[in-house]
Motif scaffolding. Structure first.
Motif, PDB file in Angstrom:
ATOM      1  N   ASP A  30       0.850  -1.192   0.000  1.00  0.00           N
ATOM      2  CA  ASP A  30       0.000   0.000   0.000  1.00  0.00           C
ATOM      3  C   ASP A  30       0.887   1.245   0.000  1.00  0.00           C
ATOM      4  OD1 ASP A  30      -1.988   1.825   0.260  1.00  0.00           O
ATOM      5  OD2 ASP A  30      -2.377   1.405   2.387  1.00  0.00           O
ATOM      6  N   THR A  31       1.397   1.585  -1.179  1.00  0.00           N
ATOM      7  CA  THR A  31       2.265   2.749  -1.318  1.00  0.00           C
ATOM      8  C   THR A  31       2.026   3.390  -2.672  1.00  0.00           C
ATOM      9  OG1 THR A  31       4.546   3.520  -1.021  1.00  0.00           O
ATOM     10  CG2 THR A  31       4.272   1.515  -2.325  1.00  0.00           C
ATOM     11  N   SER A  32       2.722   4.492  -2.947  1.00  0.00           N
ATOM     12  CA  SER A  32       2.606   5.112  -4.274  1.00  0.00           C
ATOM     13  C   SER A  32       3.963   5.684  -4.673  1.00  0.00           C
ATOM     14  CB  SER A  32       1.565   6.240  -4.244  1.00  0.00           C
ATOM     15  OG  SER A  32       2.048   7.307  -3.451  1.00  0.00           O
ATOM     16  N   TRP A  35       4.430   9.121  -3.196  1.00  0.00           N
ATOM     17  CA  TRP A  35       4.808   9.170  -1.771  1.00  0.00           C
ATOM     18  C   TRP A  35       6.306   8.874  -1.635  1.00  0.00           C
ATOM     19  CZ3 TRP A  35       7.288   6.685   2.105  1.00  0.00           C
ATOM     20  CH2 TRP A  35       7.065   7.135   3.411  1.00  0.00           C
ATOM     21  N   ARG A  39       8.945  11.687  -0.268  1.00  0.00           N
ATOM     22  CA  ARG A  39       9.544  11.524   1.065  1.00  0.00           C
ATOM     23  C   ARG A  39      11.010  11.114   1.043  1.00  0.00           C
ATOM     24  NH1 ARG A  39       5.611  12.003   5.407  1.00  0.00           N
ATOM     25  NH2 ARG A  39       3.761  12.584   4.251  1.00  0.00           N
ATOM     26  N   CYS A 115      25.124   1.086   7.570  1.00  0.00           N
ATOM     27  CA  CYS A 115      25.272   2.026   6.452  1.00  0.00           C
ATOM     28  C   CYS A 115      26.594   2.798   6.494  1.00  0.00           C
ATOM     29  CB  CYS A 115      24.101   2.999   6.414  1.00  0.00           C
ATOM     30  SG  CYS A 115      22.529   2.170   6.173  1.00  0.00           S
ATOM     31  N   THR A 155       6.813   0.735   5.449  1.00  0.00           N
ATOM     32  CA  THR A 155       7.649   1.806   6.001  1.00  0.00           C
ATOM     33  C   THR A 155       9.150   1.514   5.806  1.00  0.00           C
ATOM     34  OG1 THR A 155       7.822   0.895   8.241  1.00  0.00           O
ATOM     35  CG2 THR A 155       5.907   2.279   7.785  1.00  0.00           C
ATOM     36  N   VAL A 158      10.276  -0.110   0.865  1.00  0.00           N
ATOM     37  CA  VAL A 158      10.431   0.744  -0.317  1.00  0.00           C
ATOM     38  C   VAL A 158      11.785   1.468  -0.324  1.00  0.00           C
ATOM     39  CG1 VAL A 158       7.941   1.119  -0.404  1.00  0.00           C
ATOM     40  CG2 VAL A 158       9.382   2.811   0.748  1.00  0.00           C
ATOM     41  N   LEU A 198      16.980   1.553  14.754  1.00  0.00           N
ATOM     42  CA  LEU A 198      17.225   0.943  13.441  1.00  0.00           C
ATOM     43  C   LEU A 198      17.964  -0.366  13.667  1.00  0.00           C
ATOM     44  CD1 LEU A 198      17.281   1.049  10.355  1.00  0.00           C
ATOM     45  CD2 LEU A 198      19.141   2.693  10.472  1.00  0.00           C
ATOM     46  N   GLY A 217      11.552   5.458  11.572  1.00  0.00           N
ATOM     47  CA  GLY A 217      12.037   6.357  10.521  1.00  0.00           C
ATOM     48  C   GLY A 217      12.170   7.808  10.946  1.00  0.00           C
ATOM     49  N   ASN A 255      18.259   9.007   1.902  1.00  0.00           N
ATOM     50  CA  ASN A 255      17.066   9.816   1.706  1.00  0.00           C
ATOM     51  C   ASN A 255      17.495  11.178   1.167  1.00  0.00           C
ATOM     52  OD1 ASN A 255      15.009  11.806   2.319  1.00  0.00           O
ATOM     53  ND2 ASN A 255      14.019  10.231   3.545  1.00  0.00           N
ATOM     54  N   ARG A 257      16.084  13.973   1.233  1.00  0.00           N
ATOM     55  CA  ARG A 257      15.845  15.107   2.150  1.00  0.00           C
ATOM     56  C   ARG A 257      16.951  15.207   3.199  1.00  0.00           C
ATOM     57  NH1 ARG A 257      10.543  14.813   4.960  1.00  0.00           N
ATOM     58  NH2 ARG A 257      10.696  12.566   4.756  1.00  0.00           N
ATOM     59  N   ILE A 258      17.471  14.037   3.640  1.00  0.00           N
ATOM     60  CA  ILE A 258      18.585  14.060   4.607  1.00  0.00           C
ATOM     61  C   ILE A 258      19.834  14.628   3.929  1.00  0.00           C
ATOM     62  CG2 ILE A 258      20.142  12.645   6.023  1.00  0.00           C
ATOM     63  CD1 ILE A 258      17.806  10.702   6.483  1.00  0.00           C
ATOM     64  N   MET A 312      25.830   7.589   7.753  1.00  0.00           N
ATOM     65  CA  MET A 312      25.289   7.307   9.093  1.00  0.00           C
ATOM     66  C   MET A 312      24.279   6.169   8.970  1.00  0.00           C
ATOM     67  SD  MET A 312      21.803   8.230   9.736  1.00  0.00           S
ATOM     68  CE  MET A 312      22.031   8.043  11.465  1.00  0.00           C
ATOM     69  N   GLY A 313      24.146   5.406  10.047  1.00  0.00           N
ATOM     70  CA  GLY A 313      23.204   4.299   9.984  1.00  0.00           C
ATOM     71  C   GLY A 313      23.031   3.619  11.324  1.00  0.00           C
TER      72      GLY A 313
HETATM   73  O1  UT7 Z   1      20.805   4.693   6.448  1.00  0.00           O
HETATM   74  C1  UT7 Z   1      20.047   5.270   7.426  1.00  0.00           C
HETATM   75  C2  UT7 Z   1      18.762   4.561   7.389  1.00  0.00           C
HETATM   76  N1  UT7 Z   1      17.558   5.194   7.254  1.00  0.00           N
HETATM   77  C3  UT7 Z   1      17.235   6.454   6.982  1.00  0.00           C
HETATM   78  O2  UT7 Z   1      17.995   7.331   6.793  1.00  0.00           O
HETATM   79  C4  UT7 Z   1      15.778   6.733   6.950  1.00  0.00           C
HETATM   80  C5  UT7 Z   1      15.391   7.872   7.811  1.00  0.00           C
HETATM   81  N2  UT7 Z   1      13.981   8.155   7.768  1.00  0.00           N
HETATM   82  C6  UT7 Z   1      13.319   8.507   6.654  1.00  0.00           C
HETATM   83  O3  UT7 Z   1      13.905   8.586   5.589  1.00  0.00           O
HETATM   84  C7  UT7 Z   1      11.858   8.862   6.768  1.00  0.00           C
HETATM   85  O4  UT7 Z   1      11.489   8.917   8.128  1.00  0.00           O
HETATM   86  C8  UT7 Z   1      10.941   7.861   6.014  1.00  0.00           C
HETATM   87  C9  UT7 Z   1      11.137   8.037   4.507  1.00  0.00           C
HETATM   88  C10 UT7 Z   1      11.251   6.445   6.422  1.00  0.00           C
HETATM   89  C11 UT7 Z   1       9.470   8.166   6.331  1.00  0.00           C
HETATM   90  O5  UT7 Z   1       9.172   9.515   6.016  1.00  0.00           O
HETATM   91  P1  UT7 Z   1       8.392  10.430   7.072  1.00  0.00           P
HETATM   92  O6  UT7 Z   1       8.167  11.721   6.401  1.00  0.00           O
HETATM   93  O7  UT7 Z   1       9.164  10.409   8.349  1.00  0.00           O
HETATM   94  O8  UT7 Z   1       7.007   9.666   7.182  1.00  0.00           O
HETATM   95  P2  UT7 Z   1       6.319   9.035   8.475  1.00  0.00           P
HETATM   96  O9  UT7 Z   1       7.044   7.852   8.945  1.00  0.00           O
HETATM   97  O10 UT7 Z   1       6.001  10.128   9.436  1.00  0.00           O
HETATM   98  O11 UT7 Z   1       4.970   8.573   7.835  1.00  0.00           O
HETATM   99  C12 UT7 Z   1       3.996   9.514   7.334  1.00  0.00           C
HETATM  100  C13 UT7 Z   1       2.788   8.728   6.818  1.00  0.00           C
HETATM  101  C14 UT7 Z   1       2.266   7.732   7.830  1.00  0.00           C
HETATM  102  O12 UT7 Z   1       0.863   7.697   7.718  1.00  0.00           O
HETATM  103  P3  UT7 Z   1      -0.057   8.440   8.805  1.00  0.00           P
HETATM  104  O13 UT7 Z   1       0.291   7.844  10.129  1.00  0.00           O
HETATM  105  O14 UT7 Z   1       0.321   9.900   8.685  1.00  0.00           O
HETATM  106  O15 UT7 Z   1      -1.434   8.134   8.347  1.00  0.00           O
HETATM  107  C15 UT7 Z   1       2.813   6.411   7.327  1.00  0.00           C
HETATM  108  O16 UT7 Z   1       2.017   5.318   7.680  1.00  0.00           O
HETATM  109  O17 UT7 Z   1       3.174   7.992   5.669  1.00  0.00           O
HETATM  110  C16 UT7 Z   1       2.800   6.619   5.831  1.00  0.00           C
HETATM  111  N3  UT7 Z   1       3.739   5.776   5.119  1.00  0.00           N
HETATM  112  C17 UT7 Z   1       3.604   5.471   3.833  1.00  0.00           C
HETATM  113  N4  UT7 Z   1       2.694   5.818   2.907  1.00  0.00           N
HETATM  114  C18 UT7 Z   1       2.860   5.352   1.665  1.00  0.00           C
HETATM  115  C19 UT7 Z   1       4.866   5.182   5.614  1.00  0.00           C
HETATM  116  N5  UT7 Z   1       5.474   4.494   4.633  1.00  0.00           N
HETATM  117  C20 UT7 Z   1       4.712   4.647   3.521  1.00  0.00           C
HETATM  118  C21 UT7 Z   1       4.832   4.177   2.193  1.00  0.00           C
HETATM  119  N6  UT7 Z   1       3.885   4.568   1.314  1.00  0.00           N
HETATM  120  N7  UT7 Z   1       5.841   3.415   1.791  1.00  0.00           N
END
Ligand code: UT7
Length: 327
Positions: A30-32, A35, A39, A115, A155, A158, A198, A217, A255, A257-258, A312-313
């Motif tokens: 369930d993604t797009s 999105w 993000r 990472c 979450t 993807v 993580l 996340g 990411n 944005r990071i 970083m990771g």
């Molecule tokens: O190497 C280091 C490892 N990781 C990273 O650097 C990742 C760090 N974190 C991130 O990049 C971001 O936190 C994410 C990309 C993982 C998530 O972005 P976000 O802007 O922090 O989104 P969120 O977790 O706050 O989720 C926002 C909404 C939620 O829905 P509700 O609760 O607002 O209704 C999630 O359930 O987006 C939803 N969501 C999704 N929707 C569509 C979460 N994953 C998805 C998805 N597709 N794949």
């Protein structure tokens, strides 16, 4: 008087053939596409084929790095493979790479810093070379990250992809006062109190399984820019440089944005930042050497350039390395 410096001699990369697009993922979770791009900046990722292992990706990248260095495996006496997705619990993937390259001499071991693994491995190789434990090293970041994903968890599933990147580094004695070359400074950090942000929910000693990636996340995101700028600013200060003197910034590709946030905070203009996250997604320890390989191969990074690597990771771990490019 001479000083020992670790110089980069060659770079290589390898991506598995199969590309998995966001549009394909839309059909199973369930993604797009919108999105994911908005993000993270990710549009697609590569996925290793059945029977294609981390050591295979690493070996392909290593062969290309050796070719670019105009060296053979006989010239190498140290292999470090940074990976979180080893072929086997043991031996080290580095030993399996040694075998695939026909190498029975020297040293080979893995580095587990998730990472940040490649940056940790570069700093480690630099220390080994400067201490005389080895003369020429293959430093590899290789991952089959898609094999530790829960494909029902939108979450995380993807966000990741597979691939490998490698560099050949060599210890060289430079006369004091000679033009600056090679690795100039590194900083490594970790903070184990943050591990639950993580991690994988399984492992050899706990569940007897690999487990899957679990991530808070937002929490990772919240810490990322601060940790990255901390080590990047530290390394610049150690080497006596300022951000405006950097030619290239090669960040870990988790990411968009990071990356943008860190570049802005450090003070590096977007045109000096190497971006591959759109095509590769997050390939963990492979992301920095693959980005480096792309920018060297297309002629952006040239000899004499001042290049900052950072990552970083999980752990959390983070680190940065500054290189005066010589490839
Ligand atoms: O190497 C280091 C490892 N990781 C990273 O650097 C990742 C760090 N974190 C991130 O990049 C971001 O936190 C994410 C990309 C993982 C998530 O972005 P976000 O802007 O922090 O989104 P969120 O977790 O706050 O989720 C926002 C909404 C939620 O829905 P509700 O609760 O607002 O209704 C999630 O359930 O987006 C939803 N969501 C999704 N929707 C569509 C979460 N994953 C998805 C998805 N597709 N794949």
């Amino acid at each position: 008087m001479t000083i020992t410096r670790t110089l980069v001699r060659g770079v290589g990369g390898y991506l598995p053939q199969r590309i998995l697009t966001n549009q394909e993922l839309e059909k199973t979770v369930d993604t797009s596409h919108e999105w994911i791009v908005q993000r993270t900046g990710i549009e697609q990722r590569h996925v290793a084929a059945e029977g294609e292992f981390t050591s295979d990706l690493a070996t392909h990248a290593a062969k290309r790095a050796l070719a670019s260095a105009k060296m053979s495996i006989e010239d190498i006496d140290l292999i470090i493979v940074a990976t979180t997705t080893p072929d086997l619990t043991f031996p080290a993937t580095a030993a399996l790479v040694q075998n695939k390259l026909g190498m029975s001499h020297g040293i080979a071991f893995d580095m587990q810093a998730v990472c940040s693994g490649f940056v940790y491995a570069m700093a480690t190789a630099d220390s080994y070379l400067k201490n005389g434990l080895a003369k020429r090293a293959l430093v590899i970041g290789a991952e089959t990250a898609t094999r530790i994903l829960d494909w029902e968890d939108r979450t995380t599933c993807v966000l990741f992809g597979d691939g490998a990147g490698a560099v050949v580094v060599e210890a060289v004695q430079l006369d004091e006062g000679a033009p600056e070359q090679g690795i100039l400074a590194s900083r490594l950090r970790s903070d184990g109190t943050q591990w639950e942000k993580l991690y994988t929910d399984g492992g050899v000693s706990t569940t007897g399984t690999n487990g899957h990636v679990r991530m808070q996340g937002k929490e990772v995101f919240r810490h990322a820019v601060g940790m990255i700028t901390d080590v990047v600013d530290g390394v610049l200060a150690d080497a006596g440089y300022t951000a405006d003197q950097l030619d290239w910034f090669v960040p870990h590709q988790a990411n968009r944005r990071i990356i943008d946030g860190a570049g802005k905070k450090v003070g590096i203009p977007p045109e000096k930042v190497i971006i591959t996250v759109n095509k590769h997604a997050n390939t963990s320890a492979a992301s920095v050497p693959m980005a480096l390989n792309e920018a060297v191969a297309d002629g952006r990074i040239k000899p004499g350039d001042l290049v900052m690597l950072e990552a970083m990771g999980g752990g959390f771990t983070w680190g940065a390395t500054l290189i005066r490019w010589t490839d």
